[in-house]
Design an enzyme around this catalytic site. Sequence first.
Site, PDB file in Angstrom:
ATOM      1  N   GLU A   1       1.435   3.824   4.597  1.00  0.00           N
ATOM      2  CA  GLU A   1       1.344   3.332   3.217  1.00  0.00           C
ATOM      3  C   GLU A   1       0.709   4.394   2.338  1.00  0.00           C
ATOM      4  O   GLU A   1      -0.292   5.009   2.719  1.00  0.00           O
ATOM      5  CB  GLU A   1       0.468   2.069   3.092  1.00  0.00           C
ATOM      6  CG  GLU A   1       1.157   0.797   3.476  1.00  0.00           C
ATOM      7  CD  GLU A   1       0.248  -0.422   3.297  1.00  0.00           C
ATOM      8  OE1 GLU A   1      -0.542  -0.458   2.341  1.00  0.00           O
ATOM      9  OE2 GLU A   1       0.342  -1.324   4.151  1.00  0.00           O
TER      10      GLU A   1
ATOM     11  N   GLU B   1      -4.493  -2.182   9.085  1.00  0.00           N
ATOM     12  CA  GLU B   1      -5.769  -1.991   8.388  1.00  0.00           C
ATOM     13  C   GLU B   1      -6.921  -2.882   8.846  1.00  0.00           C
ATOM     14  O   GLU B   1      -7.182  -3.941   8.269  1.00  0.00           O
ATOM     15  CB  GLU B   1      -5.573  -2.189   6.887  1.00  0.00           C
ATOM     16  CG  GLU B   1      -4.618  -1.200   6.260  1.00  0.00           C
ATOM     17  CD  GLU B   1      -4.696  -1.221   4.747  1.00  0.00           C
ATOM     18  OE1 GLU B   1      -5.270  -2.173   4.197  1.00  0.00           O
ATOM     19  OE2 GLU B   1      -4.188  -0.287   4.124  1.00  0.00           O
TER      20      GLU B   1
HETATM   21  C1  BGP Z   1      -3.091  -2.063   1.552  1.00  0.00           C
HETATM   22  C2  BGP Z   1      -2.378  -3.220   2.178  1.00  0.00           C
HETATM   23  C3  BGP Z   1      -1.147  -3.669   1.464  1.00  0.00           C
HETATM   24  C4  BGP Z   1      -1.195  -3.526  -0.039  1.00  0.00           C
HETATM   25  C5  BGP Z   1      -1.848  -2.237  -0.480  1.00  0.00           C
HETATM   26  C6  BGP Z   1      -2.108  -2.137  -1.955  1.00  0.00           C
HETATM   27  O1  BGP Z   1      -4.431  -2.165   1.846  1.00  0.00           O
HETATM   28  O2  BGP Z   1      -1.997  -2.919   3.495  1.00  0.00           O
HETATM   29  O3  BGP Z   1      -0.874  -4.957   1.909  1.00  0.00           O
HETATM   30  O4  BGP Z   1      -1.623  -4.633  -0.676  1.00  0.00           O
HETATM   31  O5  BGP Z   1      -3.053  -2.012   0.179  1.00  0.00           O
HETATM   32  O6  BGP Z   1      -3.274  -2.818  -2.259  1.00  0.00           O
HETATM   33  P1  BGP Z   1      -3.435  -3.715  -3.522  1.00  0.00           P
HETATM   34  O7  BGP Z   1      -2.322  -4.698  -3.447  1.00  0.00           O
HETATM   35  O8  BGP Z   1      -4.777  -4.352  -3.390  1.00  0.00           O
HETATM   36  O9  BGP Z   1      -3.347  -2.822  -4.681  1.00  0.00           O
END
Ligand code: BGP
Length: 470
Positions: free
Chosen positions: A377, A162
Amino acid sequence: MTKLLPKNFVLGGATAAYQAEGATKEDGKGKVAWDDFLEKQGRFKADPASDFYHRYPEDLELCEKFGVDGIRISIAWSRIFPNGNDQEPNPLGVKFYHDLFKECHKRQVEPYVTLHHFDTPDTLHKEGDFLNLDTVEAFARYADFCFKEYEGEVTKWFTFNEVWPVSSCQYLTGTFPPGIRFDYSKVVQSMHNIMLAHARALNLFKEKGYAGQCGIIHSLETKYPYNRDSIDDQRAAELADTLSNKFLLDATFLGEYQEATWNNIQEILRSNDAHIEVPYEDIVEMKQAASQLDYLGINQYQSSFFRSYKGDNDIHHNGTGEKGTSVFKLKGVGEAMFDMAIPRTDWDWLIYPKGLYDMIMRVKNDYRNYKEIFITENGMGYKDDFEDGVINDTPRIEYIKQHLEAVSDAIRDGANVNGYFLWSLMDVFSWSNGYNKRYGLFYVDFESQQRYPKQSAYWWKELHQTRELK
Ligand code: BGP
């Protein structure tokens, strides 16, 4: 009609080193910028997180039991090189990942390994992170070390996780260290420099002929105009898309920025008294990498709807799960709308599976040289209730099902998507939300570190066997 997933489609779970491992000071690990940043905030810390550093055998056993056939993990750069660019690697850090990969194979869980998941070593971070070209160089050296060291154990690599969220959270929203807000020069320069670092690492991977494949992961949220018929809203969505998606897709698949992309970026930069420098040599490296990329990882949780907006920058990050508190207004771009007739999570993330279908098809249609896509993800942040060991997370099951249906549709329509990694395998620590925003298939009691399968884990197990989205 029940939709299906192909037989060999990878059903995986995702984690990241800093969010899962804990043990932030153990076995010679170097500091990352997050350590001090979180301590200063005083809200929560990344220790022990899910204690994956010590409990990974348990998590991998759960993978085997519940039909999770791939695991996304990231290597913590500062476990290998505590200061980012040390002469010698830290043997205990190197050993940890050998042990981890061995356990993955023992449980027949394929490791998909990311080299950088938001955790630049502190020493390099203090010197400007990826705004400093020395970090680009250090990253390539670290990547090369890992490719060589773990050859044969890892065949699926990703350079970065990301690029837009790293750069924008560091320099636009200020939610990641160093916590700077509204500095568009830094946002865009950082994105470009990270793409250069990606290119350098990928080119090395190919030049040296390491076994396996290598790609990159982008967070690609589809941007739509709030009012479909409004030309101004359409323009706002286009600018927002260029800033967070198209700029990076161009760099990834073309190795250069298309004229329309460049013009939009310049317009946004001008509105914010900002600028970017892109030397010609960078483009040469990036073009070479673009032609050698093996796959793209798409992370997507939500889509956004933009309205025309002529005011100043104004952002409020909902990091508590207090629904309705999000504000995202970008000067010279537009305003993201949250209060819509679309379901959303307590963190105001709009649940819109069609966005995932549209993004996959857009990559397929606009970047004809793409080879393969993984959904690296997707998942639902939820305040799970734990009642006598039972975690009934029906909304999460529905969320996963709907998004997998969108993936199934894209495959039907000719897209080459070969896997889906649920964020997250087990509950982990969330960067700017802490511990009440849970995503896992497995509930983690952060006090006792016990794992409990949620209802979604049982649903997943059945899906793994039948491949039917029911
Ligand atoms: C993505 C990241 C993850 C994870 C996910 C959920 O952007 O790659 O590391 O954290 O988001 O986000 P959050 O934890 O802010 O809800």
